[in-house]
Design a protein around this motif. Structure first.
Motif: not given
Length: 280
Positions: A98-111
């Motif tokens: 898995e990637h060491l990052c973030w891709s979502g917050i507050g239930g919203r997912h970013l591509n």
């Protein structure tokens, strides 16, 4: 599948993409393994899983995730973990990453694979999530360093030390993306070899190689070109330091013929074999 987990060998592999399914099965290329993006196979059936299971019968498989969001301030998505666990049980991969990052917050997912602030607070969050994921899945995962195009002014830890500390605190492995190191080093002006020297060699369980594009003075990690000469050199130094490690050729945009991927894999394989021979 009813088969046994197959270890991913210290050989070159390529990312398995849908346009190549049939050719892979028809030609059985001389490759060590294939890697797939986990989320593409989260369904309960359909053609993707059908082909993956057939190819898995012939080759070891690595599962590479893009959506766990280990760096999010939210809780990890338990449904995501359940789907990944079901896929692991079905495919019995040799590696899970898995990637060491973030891709979502507050239930919203970013591509996108968004960079982290490298702080003690972020380190604690990431480590808690890595431990949670490993406990849920019942196995070690590898975490991958991502490419980046900006840095947070309040970061207090060098990225390479952050990655090494995650591995030290959680017992996870490292998926060392050599192209991402090079891209970020060029974008931010740090020494790629200093990064490489800071990574604990024993923790490196897989290496990624890819191509990039240039845009307005930045290198963009598009996975849409051949590996460049400077990245091949950095890869050679990584193998000399870490020893032979399963190595993946990633190519996701402007996907070429399978033969092009196999050519890139042959170059990686030659470096692996040369470094192994020198070590022996």
């Amino acid at each position: 599948m009813g088969g046994k987990k197959q270890a991913v060998p210290a050989r070159a592999g390529v990312g398995l993409r849908a346009p190549h399914y049939r050719e892979v099965l028809a030609t059985r290329p001389d490759l060590g393994w294939f890697e797939v993006h986990s989320e593409n196979y989260f369904g309960d059936g359909g053609q993707p899983l059908h082909y993956l299971e057939r190819i898995r019968a012939e080759y070891p498989i690595s599962l590479h995730g893009v959506g766990m969001s280990l760096g999010t301030a939210d809780s990890l998505d338990r449904e995501h973990l359940r789907r990944l666990q079901a896929l692991i049980e079905r495919v019995e991969p040799g590696l899970v990453s898995e990637h060491l990052c973030w891709s979502g917050i507050g239930g919203r997912h970013l591509n996108d694979l968004l960079p982290l602030p490298y702080t003690e607070e972020a380190l604690a969050v990431v480590c808690a999530h890595v431990r949670e994921a490993q406990d849920f899945l019942g196995r070690q995962i590898l975490v991958e360093n991502v490419s980046s195009y900006l840095r947070f002014s309040h970061s207090t830890i060098d990225e390479w030390n952050f990655v090494a500390e995650v591995a030290a605190r959680t017992g996870c492995g490292i998926l060392l993306d050599v192209n991402n190191i090079y891209v970020s080093a060029c974008n931010h002006g740090f020494d790629a070899r200093r990064y490489l020297r800071a990574i604990p060699a024993r923790a490196v369980g897989e290496i990624h190689l890819a191509g990039f594009d240039r845009l307005d003075g930045l290198l963009i990690d598009t996975h849409g070109n051949r590996v460049c000469d400077d990245v091949w050199q950095l890869y050679r130094e990584a193998v000399e330091r870490c020893g032979p490690v399963p190595t993946l050729i990633e190519w996701d945009t402007d996907l070429p013929a399978l033969s092009v991927l196999l050519e890139e894999a042959e170059t990686a394989q030659a470096i692996l074999e040369e470094c192994h021979a020198l070590a022996a």
